[in-house]
Write an enzyme that holds these catalytic residues in place. Structure first.
Site, PDB file in Angstrom:
ATOM      1  CG  ASP A   1      29.376 -15.175  19.459  1.00  0.00           C
ATOM      2  OD1 ASP A   1      28.346 -15.855  19.439  1.00  0.00           O
ATOM      3  OD2 ASP A   1      29.497 -14.136  20.146  1.00  0.00           O
TER       4      ASP A   1
ATOM      5  CG  ASN B   1      19.246  -7.873  18.058  1.00  0.00           C
ATOM      6  OD1 ASN B   1      19.147  -7.352  16.960  1.00  0.00           O
ATOM      7  ND2 ASN B   1      19.337  -9.169  18.227  1.00  0.00           N
TER       8      ASN B   1
ATOM      9  CG  HIS C   1      14.815  -7.882  17.346  1.00  0.00           C
ATOM     10  ND1 HIS C   1      15.715  -8.793  17.842  1.00  0.00           N
ATOM     11  CD2 HIS C   1      13.992  -7.564  18.383  1.00  0.00           C
ATOM     12  CE1 HIS C   1      15.447  -9.043  19.119  1.00  0.00           C
ATOM     13  NE2 HIS C   1      14.407  -8.297  19.473  1.00  0.00           N
TER      14      HIS C   1
ATOM     15  CG  ASP D   1      16.701  -9.645  11.631  1.00  0.00           C
ATOM     16  OD1 ASP D   1      17.245 -10.332  12.512  1.00  0.00           O
ATOM     17  OD2 ASP D   1      15.459  -9.549  11.494  1.00  0.00           O
TER      18      ASP D   1
ATOM     19  CD  GLU E   1      24.455 -14.204  19.386  1.00  0.00           C
ATOM     20  OE1 GLU E   1      24.860 -14.035  20.548  1.00  0.00           O
ATOM     21  OE2 GLU E   1      23.301 -14.587  19.117  1.00  0.00           O
TER      22      GLU E   1
END
Length: 321
Positions: free
Chosen positions: A198, A206, A211, A215, A241
Protein backbone atom coordinates in the site's frame (compact mmCIF):
# COMPACT_ATOMS: atom_id res chain seq x y z
CA UNK A 1 -21.71 -50.40 -76.79
CA UNK A 2 -18.02 -50.60 -75.79
CA UNK A 3 -17.32 -47.52 -77.88
CA UNK A 4 -20.00 -45.60 -75.96
CA UNK A 5 -18.55 -46.69 -72.60
CA UNK A 6 -15.02 -45.79 -73.70
CA UNK A 7 -16.24 -42.41 -74.88
CA UNK A 8 -18.04 -41.81 -71.57
CA UNK A 9 -14.97 -42.78 -69.54
CA UNK A 10 -12.77 -40.57 -71.68
CA UNK A 11 -15.14 -37.66 -71.21
CA UNK A 12 -15.26 -38.23 -67.44
CA UNK A 13 -11.48 -38.40 -67.15
CA UNK A 14 -11.14 -35.28 -69.26
CA UNK A 15 -13.64 -33.47 -67.07
CA UNK A 16 -11.80 -34.54 -63.90
CA UNK A 17 -8.47 -33.50 -65.37
CA UNK A 18 -9.92 -30.13 -66.36
CA UNK A 19 -11.35 -29.73 -62.84
CA UNK A 20 -7.95 -30.51 -61.30
CA UNK A 21 -6.22 -28.04 -63.62
CA UNK A 22 -8.73 -25.34 -62.71
CA UNK A 23 -8.17 -26.00 -59.01
CA UNK A 24 -4.38 -25.84 -59.35
CA UNK A 25 -4.59 -22.68 -61.43
CA UNK A 26 -6.79 -21.08 -58.78
CA UNK A 27 -4.43 -22.11 -55.98
CA UNK A 28 -1.42 -20.71 -57.83
CA UNK A 29 -3.14 -17.33 -58.02
CA UNK A 30 -3.89 -17.21 -54.29
CA UNK A 31 -1.51 -15.48 -51.84
CA UNK A 32 -1.56 -18.51 -49.51
CA UNK A 33 0.63 -21.56 -49.99
CA UNK A 34 -0.78 -25.06 -50.54
CA UNK A 35 0.71 -28.54 -50.42
CA UNK A 36 -0.36 -31.85 -51.91
CA UNK A 37 0.58 -34.65 -49.49
CA UNK A 38 0.16 -38.33 -50.05
CA UNK A 39 -0.89 -40.68 -47.27
CA UNK A 40 2.75 -41.47 -46.46
CA UNK A 41 3.51 -37.80 -45.84
CA UNK A 42 5.29 -37.17 -49.14
CA UNK A 43 5.33 -33.61 -50.48
CA UNK A 44 3.86 -34.32 -53.94
CA UNK A 45 3.40 -30.71 -55.03
CA UNK A 46 3.77 -27.19 -53.61
CA UNK A 47 1.44 -24.55 -55.03
CA UNK A 48 1.00 -20.81 -54.60
CA UNK A 49 2.45 -18.70 -51.84
CA UNK A 50 2.55 -15.64 -54.07
CA UNK A 51 2.66 -13.31 -51.06
CA UNK A 52 6.42 -13.33 -50.49
CA UNK A 53 6.12 -11.20 -47.35
CA UNK A 54 4.14 -14.02 -45.70
CA UNK A 55 5.60 -17.17 -47.25
CA UNK A 56 8.89 -18.70 -48.33
CA UNK A 57 8.90 -20.80 -51.49
CA UNK A 58 8.47 -24.45 -50.58
CA UNK A 59 9.55 -25.97 -53.89
CA UNK A 60 12.60 -27.54 -52.23
CA UNK A 61 10.23 -29.73 -50.19
CA UNK A 62 8.83 -31.62 -53.18
CA UNK A 63 9.91 -35.27 -53.17
CA UNK A 64 10.66 -35.27 -49.44
CA UNK A 65 8.57 -36.35 -46.46
CA UNK A 66 6.98 -34.40 -43.61
CA UNK A 67 9.39 -35.98 -41.13
CA UNK A 68 12.34 -34.82 -43.24
CA UNK A 69 11.17 -31.22 -43.09
CA UNK A 70 9.36 -30.57 -39.82
CA UNK A 71 10.02 -31.19 -36.11
CA UNK A 72 8.79 -34.68 -35.23
CA UNK A 73 5.76 -33.74 -33.06
CA UNK A 74 4.38 -31.37 -35.71
CA UNK A 75 5.14 -33.82 -38.53
CA UNK A 76 3.28 -36.57 -36.64
CA UNK A 77 0.24 -34.35 -36.16
CA UNK A 78 0.21 -33.17 -39.77
CA UNK A 79 0.43 -36.72 -41.11
CA UNK A 80 -2.42 -37.77 -38.83
CA UNK A 81 -4.61 -34.97 -40.20
CA UNK A 82 -3.75 -35.85 -43.81
CA UNK A 83 -4.70 -39.48 -43.24
CA UNK A 84 -7.89 -38.54 -41.39
CA UNK A 85 -8.96 -36.26 -44.25
CA UNK A 86 -8.28 -39.02 -46.80
CA UNK A 87 -10.09 -41.72 -44.82
CA UNK A 88 -13.09 -39.62 -43.75
CA UNK A 89 -13.44 -37.52 -46.88
CA UNK A 90 -14.06 -34.52 -44.61
CA UNK A 91 -12.28 -31.20 -44.15
CA UNK A 92 -9.79 -31.09 -41.26
CA UNK A 93 -8.56 -27.83 -39.71
CA UNK A 94 -5.70 -27.02 -37.37
CA UNK A 95 -3.79 -23.99 -36.07
CA UNK A 96 -0.06 -24.37 -35.59
CA UNK A 97 3.02 -22.28 -34.91
CA UNK A 98 6.10 -22.67 -37.08
CA UNK A 99 9.32 -20.78 -37.70
CA UNK A 100 10.97 -20.84 -41.10
CA UNK A 101 14.16 -21.94 -39.31
CA UNK A 102 12.33 -25.09 -38.15
CA UNK A 103 11.71 -26.29 -41.73
CA UNK A 104 14.91 -28.22 -42.34
CA UNK A 105 14.70 -28.46 -46.14
CA UNK A 106 14.21 -24.78 -46.93
CA UNK A 107 17.17 -22.77 -48.29
CA UNK A 108 19.66 -21.59 -45.66
CA UNK A 109 19.20 -17.91 -46.54
CA UNK A 110 15.48 -18.22 -45.74
CA UNK A 111 16.09 -19.97 -42.43
CA UNK A 112 18.52 -17.44 -40.97
CA UNK A 113 18.07 -13.89 -39.74
CA UNK A 114 15.05 -12.29 -38.15
CA UNK A 115 12.60 -13.66 -40.69
CA UNK A 116 13.76 -17.22 -40.13
CA UNK A 117 13.50 -17.09 -36.35
CA UNK A 118 10.20 -15.20 -36.07
CA UNK A 119 7.25 -17.31 -34.97
CA UNK A 120 4.53 -17.57 -37.62
CA UNK A 121 1.01 -18.88 -37.07
CA UNK A 122 -0.89 -20.83 -39.71
CA UNK A 123 -4.34 -22.28 -40.14
CA UNK A 124 -4.15 -25.56 -42.00
CA UNK A 125 -7.20 -26.67 -44.02
CA UNK A 126 -6.89 -30.26 -45.20
CA UNK A 127 -9.23 -32.00 -47.64
CA UNK A 128 -8.90 -35.13 -49.80
CA UNK A 129 -8.17 -35.02 -53.55
CA UNK A 130 -9.66 -38.32 -54.74
CA UNK A 131 -9.07 -37.68 -58.46
CA UNK A 132 -5.42 -36.60 -58.22
CA UNK A 133 -3.07 -38.63 -60.40
CA UNK A 134 -0.62 -40.19 -57.95
CA UNK A 135 0.35 -43.70 -56.89
CA UNK A 136 -0.99 -43.11 -53.34
CA UNK A 137 -4.08 -41.32 -52.10
CA UNK A 138 -3.49 -37.61 -51.54
CA UNK A 139 -4.86 -34.61 -49.68
CA UNK A 140 -4.59 -30.87 -50.26
CA UNK A 141 -3.23 -28.79 -47.37
CA UNK A 142 -3.94 -25.07 -47.64
CA UNK A 143 -1.76 -23.10 -45.19
CA UNK A 144 -3.19 -19.67 -44.38
CA UNK A 145 -0.83 -17.34 -42.52
CA UNK A 146 -2.83 -16.01 -39.55
CA UNK A 147 0.08 -14.35 -37.73
CA UNK A 148 -1.46 -10.83 -37.86
CA UNK A 149 -4.67 -12.17 -36.33
CA UNK A 150 -2.76 -13.98 -33.59
CA UNK A 151 -0.77 -10.84 -32.83
CA UNK A 152 -3.99 -8.85 -32.53
CA UNK A 153 -5.50 -11.49 -30.25
CA UNK A 154 -2.38 -11.36 -28.07
CA UNK A 155 -2.58 -7.57 -27.92
CA UNK A 156 -6.18 -7.60 -26.75
CA UNK A 157 -5.45 -10.32 -24.17
CA UNK A 158 -2.67 -8.15 -22.81
CA UNK A 159 -4.94 -5.11 -22.73
CA UNK A 160 -7.62 -7.10 -20.89
CA UNK A 161 -5.13 -8.20 -18.22
CA UNK A 162 -3.06 -5.02 -17.83
CA UNK A 163 -3.58 -1.94 -15.70
CA UNK A 164 -3.61 0.96 -18.19
CA UNK A 165 -2.00 3.50 -15.84
CA UNK A 166 1.03 1.59 -14.63
CA UNK A 167 1.37 -1.16 -17.24
CA UNK A 168 1.37 -3.79 -14.49
CA UNK A 169 -0.92 -6.80 -14.40
CA UNK A 170 -4.46 -6.26 -13.16
CA UNK A 171 -6.40 -8.17 -10.52
CA UNK A 172 -7.81 -10.71 -12.99
CA UNK A 173 -4.38 -11.65 -14.28
CA UNK A 174 -3.01 -11.92 -10.75
CA UNK A 175 -5.75 -14.33 -9.67
CA UNK A 176 -5.39 -16.49 -12.79
CA UNK A 177 -1.62 -16.79 -12.35
CA UNK A 178 -1.82 -17.16 -8.57
CA UNK A 179 -4.10 -20.20 -8.66
CA UNK A 180 -1.69 -21.88 -11.10
CA UNK A 181 1.30 -21.09 -8.89
CA UNK A 182 -0.45 -22.32 -5.73
CA UNK A 183 -1.29 -25.61 -7.42
CA UNK A 184 2.29 -25.96 -8.66
CA UNK A 185 3.76 -25.09 -5.25
CA UNK A 186 1.65 -27.75 -3.53
CA UNK A 187 2.36 -30.37 -6.21
CA UNK A 188 6.14 -29.93 -6.10
CA UNK A 189 6.33 -28.81 -2.45
CA UNK A 190 8.03 -25.56 -3.47
CA UNK A 191 7.75 -22.24 -1.59
CA UNK A 192 5.48 -19.42 -2.75
CA UNK A 193 5.13 -15.99 -1.17
CA UNK A 194 2.88 -12.97 -1.63
CA UNK A 195 3.51 -9.32 -0.85
CA UNK A 196 0.61 -6.91 -0.36
CA UNK A 197 1.70 -3.28 -0.83
CA UNK A 198 0.00 0.00 0.00
CA UNK A 199 1.41 3.43 -0.93
CA UNK A 200 1.56 5.50 2.23
CA UNK A 201 -0.57 8.65 2.45
CA UNK A 202 -1.60 8.41 -1.18
CA UNK A 203 -4.86 10.32 -0.62
CA UNK A 204 -2.94 13.16 1.00
CA UNK A 205 -0.67 13.37 -2.06
CA UNK A 206 -3.67 13.49 -4.40
CA UNK A 207 -5.46 16.12 -2.32
CA UNK A 208 -2.43 18.38 -1.99
CA UNK A 209 -0.79 18.07 -5.41
CA UNK A 210 -3.55 16.75 -7.67
CA UNK A 211 -4.36 13.47 -9.35
CA UNK A 212 -1.66 13.96 -11.98
CA UNK A 213 0.94 13.84 -9.20
CA UNK A 214 -0.72 10.75 -7.77
CA UNK A 215 -0.71 9.02 -11.15
CA UNK A 216 2.95 9.86 -11.67
CA UNK A 217 3.78 8.52 -8.21
CA UNK A 218 2.06 5.24 -9.02
CA UNK A 219 3.96 4.90 -12.29
CA UNK A 220 7.35 5.78 -10.84
CA UNK A 221 7.02 3.55 -7.79
CA UNK A 222 5.82 0.52 -9.73
CA UNK A 223 8.62 0.98 -12.30
CA UNK A 224 11.18 1.19 -9.50
CA UNK A 225 9.82 -1.96 -7.88
CA UNK A 226 9.63 -3.84 -11.16
CA UNK A 227 13.28 -3.09 -11.79
CA UNK A 228 14.41 -5.44 -9.01
CA UNK A 229 11.91 -8.25 -9.63
CA UNK A 230 12.68 -11.50 -11.45
CA UNK A 231 10.96 -12.47 -14.69
CA UNK A 232 9.02 -15.14 -12.80
CA UNK A 233 7.59 -12.61 -10.31
CA UNK A 234 4.29 -10.91 -11.03
CA UNK A 235 3.35 -7.43 -9.85
CA UNK A 236 -0.31 -6.47 -10.11
CA UNK A 237 -2.40 -3.45 -9.28
CA UNK A 238 -5.27 -4.68 -7.10
CA UNK A 239 -6.83 -1.36 -6.11
CA UNK A 240 -6.34 2.40 -6.29
CA UNK A 241 -2.96 2.56 -4.52
CA UNK A 242 -2.77 -1.13 -3.65
CA UNK A 243 -0.50 -3.64 -5.33
CA UNK A 244 0.49 -7.26 -4.88
CA UNK A 245 3.63 -9.14 -5.89
CA UNK A 246 3.46 -12.89 -6.40
CA UNK A 247 6.81 -14.57 -5.70
CA UNK A 248 7.18 -18.17 -6.95
CA UNK A 249 10.05 -20.23 -5.51
CA UNK A 250 10.40 -17.71 -2.66
CA UNK A 251 10.33 -18.64 1.02
CA UNK A 252 9.67 -16.47 4.07
CA UNK A 253 13.23 -15.14 4.33
CA UNK A 254 13.46 -14.43 0.60
CA UNK A 255 10.20 -12.48 0.69
CA UNK A 256 11.41 -10.40 3.64
CA UNK A 257 14.72 -9.67 1.94
CA UNK A 258 12.96 -8.47 -1.22
CA UNK A 259 10.53 -6.39 0.86
CA UNK A 260 13.38 -4.51 2.52
CA UNK A 261 14.94 -3.81 -0.88
CA UNK A 262 11.58 -2.51 -2.14
CA UNK A 263 11.28 -0.19 0.85
CA UNK A 264 14.75 1.20 0.15
CA UNK A 265 14.23 1.71 -3.58
CA UNK A 266 10.87 3.48 -3.11
CA UNK A 267 12.44 5.90 -0.63
CA UNK A 268 14.67 7.05 -3.52
CA UNK A 269 11.74 7.84 -5.85
CA UNK A 270 11.13 11.54 -6.50
CA UNK A 271 8.44 13.63 -8.23
CA UNK A 272 10.48 16.63 -9.50
CA UNK A 273 7.73 17.95 -11.76
CA UNK A 274 5.04 17.93 -9.09
CA UNK A 275 6.42 17.83 -5.55
CA UNK A 276 10.23 17.75 -5.34
CA UNK A 277 10.13 17.84 -1.54
CA UNK A 278 7.86 14.80 -1.17
CA UNK A 279 9.42 11.55 0.10
CA UNK A 280 7.40 8.53 -0.98
CA UNK A 281 7.12 5.34 1.09
CA UNK A 282 5.19 2.07 1.03
CA UNK A 283 3.97 -0.43 3.59
CA UNK A 284 4.26 -4.16 2.90
CA UNK A 285 2.55 -7.27 4.24
CA UNK A 286 4.36 -10.54 3.53
CA UNK A 287 2.96 -14.09 3.71
CA UNK A 288 4.30 -17.48 2.63
CA UNK A 289 2.05 -20.32 1.50
CA UNK A 290 1.20 -22.95 4.11
CA UNK A 291 0.68 -26.66 3.42
CA UNK A 292 -2.73 -27.18 1.81
CA UNK A 293 -3.54 -23.43 1.84
CA UNK A 294 -5.55 -21.76 -0.93
CA UNK A 295 -4.62 -18.48 -2.57
CA UNK A 296 -7.52 -16.81 -0.76
CA UNK A 297 -6.00 -17.88 2.55
CA UNK A 298 -2.53 -16.67 1.53
CA UNK A 299 -3.92 -13.32 0.41
CA UNK A 300 -5.91 -12.90 3.62
CA UNK A 301 -2.80 -13.41 5.75
CA UNK A 302 -0.78 -10.99 3.58
CA UNK A 303 -3.57 -8.42 4.01
CA UNK A 304 -3.47 -8.89 7.78
CA UNK A 305 0.30 -8.43 7.76
CA UNK A 306 -0.11 -5.25 5.70
CA UNK A 307 -2.59 -3.91 8.25
CA UNK A 308 -0.01 -4.50 11.01
CA UNK A 309 2.69 -2.70 9.01
CA UNK A 310 0.45 0.34 8.59
CA UNK A 311 -0.70 0.27 12.21
CA UNK A 312 2.91 0.20 13.42
CA UNK A 313 3.96 3.38 11.62
CA UNK A 314 4.06 2.55 7.85
CA UNK A 315 7.20 2.54 5.70
CA UNK A 316 7.95 -0.98 6.88
CA UNK A 317 7.29 -4.64 6.24
CA UNK A 318 5.40 -7.01 8.52
CA UNK A 319 5.45 -10.77 7.90
CA UNK A 320 2.97 -13.51 8.71
CA UNK A 321 5.23 -14.94 11.42
Amino acid sequence: MDDIQDSTQTSTLAALEAEKDQLLTLLKALPDISFVFDEEGLYVKVIGGANETMYVSGQSLVGHYLHDALPAPLADHCLELVRTAIESGELQTVEYCLRTADVALLPDDARTGARGTTEQWFEGRVLPLPTYDHSNRVALWVAVNITPRKQLEHYWREVAHTDPLTGQANRQRLFARAHQEVERAHRHQHPLSLLEIDFDYFKRLNDQYGHAAGDEALRRITQACEGILRESDLMARTGGEEFAILLPETDHDGALDLSRRLLDIVREVRLPDFAPEIRLTISIGSATLLTGESFDGLMRRADEALYEAKANGRDRVHSDR
